[in-house]
Scaffold this motif. Structure first.
Motif, mmCIF file in Angstrom:
data_model
loop_
_atom_site.group_PDB
_atom_site.id
_atom_site.type_symbol
_atom_site.label_atom_id
_atom_site.label_comp_id
_atom_site.label_asym_id
_atom_site.label_seq_id
_atom_site.Cartn_x
_atom_site.Cartn_y
_atom_site.Cartn_z
ATOM 1 N N TYR A 1 -7.380 -15.824 -0.301
ATOM 2 C CA TYR A 1 -7.194 -14.952 0.858
ATOM 3 C C TYR A 1 -6.183 -13.854 0.555
ATOM 4 N N LEU A 2 -5.080 -14.210 -0.103
ATOM 5 C CA LEU A 2 -4.062 -13.215 -0.434
ATOM 6 C C LEU A 2 -4.603 -12.177 -1.411
ATOM 7 N N ILE A 3 -5.326 -12.640 -2.421
ATOM 8 C CA ILE A 3 -5.895 -11.701 -3.398
ATOM 9 C C ILE A 3 -6.925 -10.795 -2.721
ATOM 10 N N ASP A 4 -7.742 -11.367 -1.839
ATOM 11 C CA ASP A 4 -8.743 -10.557 -1.134
ATOM 12 C C ASP A 4 -8.074 -9.520 -0.222
ATOM 13 N N THR A 5 -6.970 -9.929 0.417
ATOM 14 C CA THR A 5 -6.257 -8.991 1.290
ATOM 15 C C THR A 5 -5.622 -7.878 0.475
ATOM 16 N N LEU A 6 -5.021 -8.230 -0.652
ATOM 17 C CA LEU A 6 -4.478 -7.218 -1.546
ATOM 18 C C LEU A 6 -5.582 -6.286 -2.038
ATOM 19 N N SER A 7 -6.720 -6.857 -2.391
ATOM 20 C CA SER A 7 -7.842 -6.055 -2.871
ATOM 21 C C SER A 7 -8.284 -5.038 -1.820
ATOM 22 N N SER A 8 -8.353 -5.460 -0.578
ATOM 23 C CA SER A 8 -8.748 -4.553 0.504
ATOM 24 C C SER A 8 -7.733 -3.431 0.683
ATOM 25 N N ALA A 9 -6.443 -3.780 0.559
ATOM 26 C CA ALA A 9 -5.405 -2.762 0.696
ATOM 27 C C ALA A 9 -5.490 -1.743 -0.439
ATOM 28 N N LEU A 10 -5.718 -2.230 -1.665
ATOM 29 C CA LEU A 10 -5.813 -1.317 -2.807
ATOM 30 C C LEU A 10 -7.079 -0.467 -2.722
ATOM 31 N N ALA A 11 -8.160 -1.055 -2.251
ATOM 32 C CA ALA A 11 -9.388 -0.282 -2.083
ATOM 33 C C ALA A 11 -9.188 0.839 -1.071
ATOM 34 N N ASN B 1 -6.598 -5.494 -9.260
ATOM 35 C CA ASN B 1 -6.303 -6.489 -8.218
ATOM 36 C C ASN B 1 -6.159 -7.926 -8.733
ATOM 37 N N TYR B 2 -5.807 -8.115 -10.014
ATOM 38 C CA TYR B 2 -5.598 -9.459 -10.562
ATOM 39 C C TYR B 2 -6.892 -10.286 -10.527
ATOM 40 N N ASP B 3 -6.746 -11.596 -10.276
ATOM 41 C CA ASP B 3 -7.896 -12.494 -10.121
ATOM 42 C C ASP B 3 -7.436 -13.671 -9.286
ATOM 43 N N TYR B 4 -8.365 -14.568 -8.975
ATOM 44 C CA TYR B 4 -8.044 -15.705 -8.109
ATOM 45 C C TYR B 4 -7.229 -16.737 -8.883
ATOM 46 N N ALA B 5 -5.923 -16.647 -8.779
ATOM 47 C CA ALA B 5 -5.024 -17.564 -9.481
ATOM 48 C C ALA B 5 -5.155 -18.976 -8.931
ATOM 49 N N ILE B 6 -4.761 -19.933 -9.753
ATOM 50 C CA ILE B 6 -4.880 -21.351 -9.385
ATOM 51 C C ILE B 6 -3.492 -21.902 -9.066
ATOM 52 N N PRO B 7 -3.257 -22.400 -7.850
ATOM 53 C CA PRO B 7 -1.944 -22.922 -7.483
ATOM 54 C C PRO B 7 -1.708 -24.313 -8.087
ATOM 55 N N SER B 8 -1.398 -24.329 -9.362
ATOM 56 C CA SER B 8 -1.250 -25.575 -10.110
ATOM 57 C C SER B 8 0.182 -26.098 -10.140
ATOM 58 N N GLY B 9 1.136 -25.240 -9.796
ATOM 59 C CA GLY B 9 2.542 -25.610 -9.917
ATOM 60 C C GLY B 9 3.091 -25.376 -11.317
ATOM 61 N N ALA C 1 0.823 -1.208 0.000
ATOM 62 C CA ALA C 1 0.000 0.000 0.000
ATOM 63 C C ALA C 1 0.860 1.262 0.000
ATOM 64 N N ASN C 2 1.941 1.274 0.758
ATOM 65 C CA ASN C 2 2.806 2.454 0.791
ATOM 66 C C ASN C 2 3.503 2.666 -0.547
ATOM 67 N N ALA C 3 3.832 1.573 -1.228
ATOM 68 C CA ALA C 3 4.430 1.706 -2.558
ATOM 69 C C ALA C 3 3.459 2.396 -3.508
ATOM 70 N N TYR C 4 2.202 1.986 -3.460
ATOM 71 C CA TYR C 4 1.185 2.646 -4.281
ATOM 72 C C TYR C 4 1.020 4.105 -3.883
ATOM 73 N N ARG C 5 1.034 4.376 -2.591
ATOM 74 C CA ARG C 5 0.896 5.759 -2.143
ATOM 75 C C ARG C 5 2.023 6.630 -2.688
ATOM 76 N N THR C 6 3.221 6.076 -2.702
ATOM 77 C CA THR C 6 4.362 6.814 -3.243
ATOM 78 C C THR C 6 4.159 7.134 -4.711
ATOM 79 N N LEU C 7 3.767 6.130 -5.505
ATOM 80 C CA LEU C 7 3.587 6.336 -6.939
ATOM 81 C C LEU C 7 2.431 7.289 -7.236
ATOM 82 N N ILE C 8 1.320 7.102 -6.536
ATOM 83 C CA ILE C 8 0.169 7.989 -6.764
ATOM 84 C C ILE C 8 0.508 9.411 -6.340
ATOM 85 N N GLY C 9 1.269 9.551 -5.265
ATOM 86 C CA GLY C 9 1.687 10.880 -4.825
ATOM 87 C C GLY C 9 2.531 11.587 -5.877
#
Length: 255
Positions: A194-204, A156-164, A133-141
């Motif tokens: 969970y990671l994508i949802d957490t990233l999404s919340s941070a970006l929101a 925020n990407y999408d729900y990737a599949i951990p297929s290997g 989030a701080n990285a985005y704040r820096t760039l947007i600033g």
């Protein structure tokens, strides 16, 4: 006018063109077979010059520091009269991979039943809501200071599949680090969600802080399993689908 986005600033300059759109980001702007920028350029009918900055594998914290940040500032300053939009794509590489994901995974996840169970909550939240989030704040600033009339677009990407599955000998992004700490196979997709949802919340949250001229493309839930080429990247048609469904409503409202 170019036949697509510019991924080489010197080539753009050699053509005597100036960017209307500056895109800074990771492989979702740079993936060789297709990426978000090509269908975005097509959406606008090739009428906007897009200049890409960044690289495959770029992390948000890297793009907001060092030479990437210096170049970002320079391009904004030199092209402040033409840049109308800045697109940003970052955050996925900050948690994907053996090293990065291992920092936020619990050391023993054999008994995990939910995606959240797999992670050290403080580490995961700190990564997304502080580092990324701080990285985005820096760039947007930087955009707000140097091109105050320009709009910023996050996604925020999408729900990737951990297929290997990887590409060109690269991989070990999602499944391997979870295998290493015993995350059950049935829980691994939930962990990525969970990671994508957490990233999404941070970006929101970041978008809310800069809401006057910052827009957020919520693309989760757009892709089907067949739309993924590997653990991190959609197929060529998958990238097109993301722009057609998730990006187009936002792009339509940009000046």
């Amino acid at each position: 006018m170019a036949d697509g986005p510019y991924w080489d600033e010197q080539r753009m300059q050699g053509a005597g063109e100036f960017p209307h759109v500056l895109a800074i980001g990771d492989s979702w702007f740079w993936y060789p077979f297709n990426n978000l920028l090509t269908p975005i350029w097509n959406y606008w009918g090739g009428n906007r010059v897009i200049l890409a900055q960044g690289t495959v594998g770029a992390e948000a914290v890297d793009l907001a520091s060092g030479r990437w940040l210096r170049d970002f500032r320079r391009i904004l300053k030199w092209n402040k009269s033409t840049i109308r939009t800045v697109l940003m794509s970052a955050g996925g590489n900050d948690f994907a991979g053996m090293d990065d994901m291992s920092r936020i995974l619990k050391p023993d996840c054999r008994n995990a039943a939910t995606g959240e169970d797999c992670f050290d909550a403080d580490e995961a939240q700190g990564l997304m809501f502080h580092d990324v989030a701080n990285a985005y704040r820096t760039l947007i600033g930087e955009v707000a200071e140097r091109c105050p009339e320009a709009y910023v677009v996050l996604h925020n990407y999408d729900y990737a599949i951990p297929s290997g599955k990887g590409i060109f000998g690269l991989g070990h992004w999602l499944k391997d680090p979870m295998d290493a700490v015993g995350v059950p196979a049935a829980v691994q997709p939930l962990a990525v969600d969970y990671l994508i949802d957490t990233l999404s919340s941070a970006l929101a949250q970041v978008q809310h802080e800069f809401s006057l001229r910052t827009l957020f493309v919520n693309s989760v839930g757009t892709l089907d399993p067949a739309d993924w080429a590997n653990e991190l990247h959609p197929t060529p048609s998958g990238f097109n689908k993301l722009v057609d469904i998730a990006w187009a409503p936002v792009l339509a409202n940009l000046p």
